[in-house]
Design an enzyme around this catalytic site. Structure first.
Site, PDB file in Angstrom:
ATOM      1  N   GLN A 145      47.752  47.266  42.538  1.00 11.72           N
ATOM      2  CA  GLN A 145      46.620  46.355  42.790  1.00 11.72           C
ATOM      3  C   GLN A 145      45.430  46.668  41.881  1.00 11.72           C
ATOM      4  O   GLN A 145      44.283  46.334  42.197  1.00 11.72           O
ATOM      5  CB  GLN A 145      46.207  46.412  44.261  1.00 11.72           C
ATOM      6  CG  GLN A 145      47.117  45.607  45.179  1.00 11.72           C
ATOM      7  CD  GLN A 145      47.330  44.174  44.697  1.00 11.72           C
ATOM      8  OE1 GLN A 145      46.466  43.560  44.074  1.00 11.72           O
ATOM      9  NE2 GLN A 145      48.500  43.636  44.963  1.00 11.72           N
ATOM     10  N   SER A 146      45.682  47.312  40.743  1.00 12.52           N
ATOM     11  CA  SER A 146      44.588  47.687  39.855  1.00 12.52           C
ATOM     12  C   SER A 146      43.963  46.484  39.147  1.00 12.52           C
ATOM     13  O   SER A 146      44.651  45.705  38.483  1.00 12.52           O
ATOM     14  CB  SER A 146      45.115  48.678  38.816  1.00 12.52           C
ATOM     15  OG  SER A 146      44.201  48.792  37.740  1.00 12.52           O
ATOM     16  N   ASN A 147      42.644  46.365  39.272  1.00 11.57           N
ATOM     17  CA  ASN A 147      41.905  45.350  38.508  1.00 11.57           C
ATOM     18  C   ASN A 147      41.887  45.720  37.037  1.00 11.57           C
ATOM     19  O   ASN A 147      41.948  44.862  36.164  1.00 11.57           O
ATOM     20  CB  ASN A 147      40.459  45.264  39.007  1.00 11.57           C
ATOM     21  CG  ASN A 147      40.392  44.996  40.492  1.00 11.57           C
ATOM     22  OD1 ASN A 147      40.929  43.990  40.956  1.00 11.57           O
ATOM     23  ND2 ASN A 147      39.765  45.890  41.251  1.00 11.57           N
ATOM     24  N   LEU A 178      44.178  47.271  35.295  1.00 12.49           N
ATOM     25  CA  LEU A 178      45.421  46.920  34.588  1.00 12.49           C
ATOM     26  C   LEU A 178      45.542  45.418  34.374  1.00 12.49           C
ATOM     27  O   LEU A 178      45.997  44.971  33.319  1.00 12.49           O
ATOM     28  CB  LEU A 178      46.638  47.455  35.351  1.00 12.49           C
ATOM     29  CG  LEU A 178      46.754  48.982  35.388  1.00 12.49           C
ATOM     30  CD1 LEU A 178      48.071  49.402  36.021  1.00 12.49           C
ATOM     31  CD2 LEU A 178      46.619  49.594  33.993  1.00 12.49           C
ATOM     32  N   GLY A 190      47.409  51.747  39.863  1.00 13.00           N
ATOM     33  CA  GLY A 190      48.294  51.239  40.916  1.00 13.00           C
ATOM     34  C   GLY A 190      48.567  49.758  40.773  1.00 13.00           C
ATOM     35  O   GLY A 190      47.916  49.079  39.964  1.00 13.00           O
TER      36      GLY A 190
END
Ligand SMILES: *Cc1c(COP(=O)(O)O)cnc(C)c1O
Length: 331
Positions: free
Chosen positions: A75-77, A79, A73
């Site tokens: 807000q993915s850490n 990614l 998503g």
């Protein structure tokens, strides 16, 4: 095979600190608590995914990859760290995100823009669809003549989990040096790769503590099945088949702290975030560590841990996501 002989690219600043939190223990009237600060792994504002990427990107490089595809998503850490690591290594990067473009560029999504990662939205809010799209995008790139390498959501593969097999010996030397005998290790569980790696690590070299995972998305039974399956694959990858049945390290996954759903904090999450900031100056995150700490606090209050116990809480990072919830703290 020893883990030391498997391909690895150094990306993390290791060992991460192991820090005593006396003011938190005092506030809770509970056990001794230490934080293992994997929010300080160094690269791109840090977090647990850096340890996984050391092995995943080494595998990608070994296979000649020039472009990395992963997904999750906005807000993915994971990614944000995939993108940061790719930039550092000179690799192209494509991020597949569920849903559509957020109206506000904040937190991890803002950092992805600064990193200039190529981003594709699936247009569907179904998170599991991302897995299919990651592979589709990678296949398209390969058809177009590019050497693409796909990393699953959360980097949860046997190779990625090796980062947390290695973690077990790092933590053990710190505990030995400080002459600390820990009773429980507590961590957030998302894609399950972190706890699977730790579990495999403690199967290979037994420790004094039991494992306590706190899931923030999948139900407990699904987590346990994933962790066992990943664990078996990791042990196999390391050529230690025999260990699977021989060890009985205690481990549990709690699923009472998911709240309204993945990525949706509840009051207990905010209470935990405020408590850690105000007792110890530590920032948790609203998706993973805030919920895992809320779980730890609740388990302490309910007497699940003895006051004579020593707990290690694994801080897996994620604080950039706090900035996507600024409204929570500005009223
Ligand atoms: C991804 C993530 C986790 C969960 O780790 P898994 O290996 O996916 O279970 C925990 N905390 C933070 C901050 C994360 O980004």
């Amino acid at each position: 095979m020893s883990i030391a002989t498997l391909p690895r690219i150094r990306l993390a600043e290791l060992p991460t600190p192991l820090e005593e939190l006396p003011r938190l223990s005092q506030a809770l009237g509970g056990p001794r608590i230490l934080f293992k600060r994997d929010d300080f792994t160094g690269l791109g504002l840090g977090g647990n995914k850096v340890r996984k990427l050391e092995f995943l990107l080494a595998d990608a490089k070994k296979k000649g990859a020039e472009v990395i595809v992963s997904g999750a998503g906005p807000q993915s850490n994971h990614l944000r760290l995939v993108a940061a690591a790719c930039k550092k290594l000179g690799l192209d990067v494509v991020l597949v995100m569920h849903g559509s473009e957020p109206e506000v560029r904040q937190g991890n999504f803002l950092l992805d823009q600064i990193l200039d990662a190529k981003i594709i939205f699936t247009g569907s809010s179904d998170r599991s669809e991302v897995d299919l799209r990651i592979n589709e995008v990678a296949e398209q790139l390969i058809k177009g003549g590019r050497r693409a390498y796909a990393i699953p959501r959360g980097g949860a593969s046997p190779i990625g989990s090796l980062g947390y097999v290695h973690f077990v010996s790092e933590l053990q030397s710190q505990l030995d040096q400080l002459k600390i005998r820990a009773n429980h290790l507590i961590c957030a569980v998302g894609s399950c790769g972190t706890l699977a790696g730790i579990r495999a690590g403690v199967m290979l070299s037994p420790v004094s503590y039991e494992l306590c995972g706190i899931t923030v998305s999948r139900p407990k039974a699904e987590c346990k099945a994933r962790i066992e399956s990943l664990g078996d694959q990791i042990v196999h990858l390391l050529g230690h088949e025999g260990v699977t049945t021989a060890t009985g390290v205690g481990w549990e996954v709690h699923d009472g702290y998911i709240g309204p759903g993945y990525g949706i904090p509840d009051e207990r999450t905010w209470d935990a975030i405020r408590l850690l900031a105000r007792t110890e100056g530590i920032f948790l995150d609203p998706v993973y560590t805030g919920k895992a700490a809320a779980g730890m606090i609740d388990l302490i209050r309910r007497g699940q841990f003895k006051s004579s116990d020593t707990l290690i809480f694994l801080h897996t990072g994620g604080s950039p996501a706090i900035f996507a919830h600024a409204d929570k703290f500005t009223s």
